[in-house]
Design a protein around this motif. Structure first.
Motif, PDB file in Angstrom:
ATOM      1  N   LEU A  47       0.814  -1.212   0.000  1.00 23.07           N
ATOM      2  CA  LEU A  47       0.000   0.000   0.000  1.00 23.07           C
ATOM      3  C   LEU A  47       0.850   1.265   0.000  1.00 23.07           C
ATOM      4  O   LEU A  47       0.510   2.257  -0.655  1.00 23.07           O
ATOM      5  N   ILE A  48       1.967   1.252   0.708  1.00 28.42           N
ATOM      6  CA  ILE A  48       2.856   2.418   0.735  1.00 28.42           C
ATOM      7  C   ILE A  48       3.462   2.649  -0.643  1.00 28.42           C
ATOM      8  O   ILE A  48       3.518   3.784  -1.134  1.00 28.42           O
ATOM      9  N   LYS A  49       3.913   1.583  -1.287  1.00 28.68           N
ATOM     10  CA  LYS A  49       4.477   1.734  -2.634  1.00 28.68           C
ATOM     11  C   LYS A  49       3.427   2.230  -3.617  1.00 28.68           C
ATOM     12  O   LYS A  49       3.713   3.049  -4.489  1.00 28.68           O
ATOM     13  N   GLU A  50       2.215   1.750  -3.474  1.00 25.92           N
ATOM     14  CA  GLU A  50       1.125   2.210  -4.336  1.00 25.92           C
ATOM     15  C   GLU A  50       0.841   3.692  -4.094  1.00 25.92           C
ATOM     16  O   GLU A  50       0.609   4.454  -5.039  1.00 25.92           O
ATOM     17  N   PHE A  51       0.863   4.111  -2.841  1.00 27.73           N
ATOM     18  CA  PHE A  51       0.651   5.519  -2.523  1.00 27.73           C
ATOM     19  C   PHE A  51       1.738   6.386  -3.134  1.00 27.73           C
ATOM     20  O   PHE A  51       1.446   7.417  -3.752  1.00 27.73           O
ATOM     21  N   ILE A  52       2.990   5.992  -2.970  1.00 29.19           N
ATOM     22  CA  ILE A  52       4.102   6.794  -3.493  1.00 29.19           C
ATOM     23  C   ILE A  52       4.049   6.848  -5.013  1.00 29.19           C
ATOM     24  O   ILE A  52       4.346   7.887  -5.611  1.00 29.19           O
ATOM     25  N   ASN A  53       3.645   5.771  -5.660  1.00 29.85           N
ATOM     26  CA  ASN A  53       3.518   5.796  -7.117  1.00 29.85           C
ATOM     27  C   ASN A  53       2.394   6.724  -7.571  1.00 29.85           C
ATOM     28  O   ASN A  53       2.480   7.315  -8.644  1.00 29.85           O
ATOM     29  N   LYS A  54       1.332   6.849  -6.784  1.00 30.04           N
ATOM     30  CA  LYS A  54       0.212   7.713  -7.143  1.00 30.04           C
ATOM     31  C   LYS A  54       0.372   9.134  -6.620  1.00 30.04           C
ATOM     32  O   LYS A  54      -0.452   9.996  -6.910  1.00 30.04           O
ATOM     33  N   LEU A  55       1.433   9.362  -5.849  1.00 31.83           N
ATOM     34  CA  LEU A  55       1.655  10.684  -5.269  1.00 31.83           C
ATOM     35  C   LEU A  55       1.970  11.675  -6.378  1.00 31.83           C
ATOM     36  O   LEU A  55       2.836  11.442  -7.211  1.00 31.83           O
ATOM     37  N   LYS A  56       1.229  12.744  -6.401  1.00 31.28           N
ATOM     38  CA  LYS A  56       1.461  13.770  -7.410  1.00 31.28           C
ATOM     39  C   LYS A  56       1.723  15.096  -6.726  1.00 31.28           C
ATOM     40  O   LYS A  56       1.487  15.259  -5.532  1.00 31.28           O
ATOM     41  N   LYS A  57       2.194  16.031  -7.502  1.00 26.73           N
ATOM     42  CA  LYS A  57       2.499  17.346  -6.956  1.00 26.73           C
ATOM     43  C   LYS A  57       1.205  18.003  -6.481  1.00 26.73           C
ATOM     44  O   LYS A  57       0.247  18.107  -7.244  1.00 26.73           O
ATOM     45  N   PRO A  58       1.166  18.438  -5.223  1.00 25.31           N
ATOM     46  CA  PRO A  58      -0.051  19.075  -4.721  1.00 25.31           C
ATOM     47  C   PRO A  58      -0.346  20.368  -5.474  1.00 25.31           C
ATOM     48  O   PRO A  58       0.553  21.138  -5.784  1.00 25.31           O
TER      49      PRO A  58
END
Length: 165
Positions: free
Chosen positions: A145-156
């Motif tokens: 889940l953490i890796k998935e979050f970081i992959n989906k993390l975009k510039k705010p």
């Protein structure tokens, strides 16, 4: 003559190497972590989050963006067939992360995902293998889940979705 050609080639290679600078890592937004509760699961979550962010050079304690993650694990009996030949336990993990902008005190981004796995368990609670399997699955789910979050993390973006209190 051979030495001059070699020196010229060496000079050209230095020029090419100096032009091949990693520009993508500059001006990247960094994040800090907020307090994470949840005893053992919280410690695992914080360590995995911090390690993944540090490895990607996305972590800074002085960041204006704070990550506020929470994780919940739920176990339930998982019936796979009519014959009921093997008992399986399903572990469902849910990660919720809010990216909070400290300047405006608002939620800039939110993430909510879940993942599940199951394992065949022994009939008695005295077997250590049941506890180890569940513990390992929780750690693997958290890491996924953490890796998935970081992959989906975009510039705010410049605006926030909702006010944080």
């Amino acid at each position: 003559m051979f030495k001059i050609r070699l020196l010229i080639l060496l000079l050209i290679s230095f020029i090419f190497l100096s032009c091949a600078k990693d520009i993508h890592n500059q001006n990247r937004i960094k994040y800090s972590l907020d307090y994470i509760g949840g005893e053992y699961d919280g410690i695992i979550l914080k360590n995995l989050f911090k390690n993944n962010l540090l490895s990607l050079n996305l972590y800074s304690n002085d960041s204006i963006y704070i990550l506020r993650p929470t994780i919940h694990h739920k176990s339930s009996l998982f019936i796979t067939n009519i014959d009921n030949t093997s008992d399986r336990k399903k572990v469902n993990s849910k990660l919720t992360v809010e990216v909070i902008d400290k300047r405006f005190k608002c939620v800039a981004q939110s993430f909510n995902e879940s993942v599940s796995q199951f394992y065949i368990f022994a009939e008695s609670d005295k077997y250590i293998s049941n506890n180890r399997a569940e513990k390992k699955i929780k750690e693997e789910n958290t890491e996924t889940l953490i890796k998935e979050f970081i992959n989906k993390l975009k510039k705010p973006e410049g605006f926030c979705k909702k006010i944080y209190e």
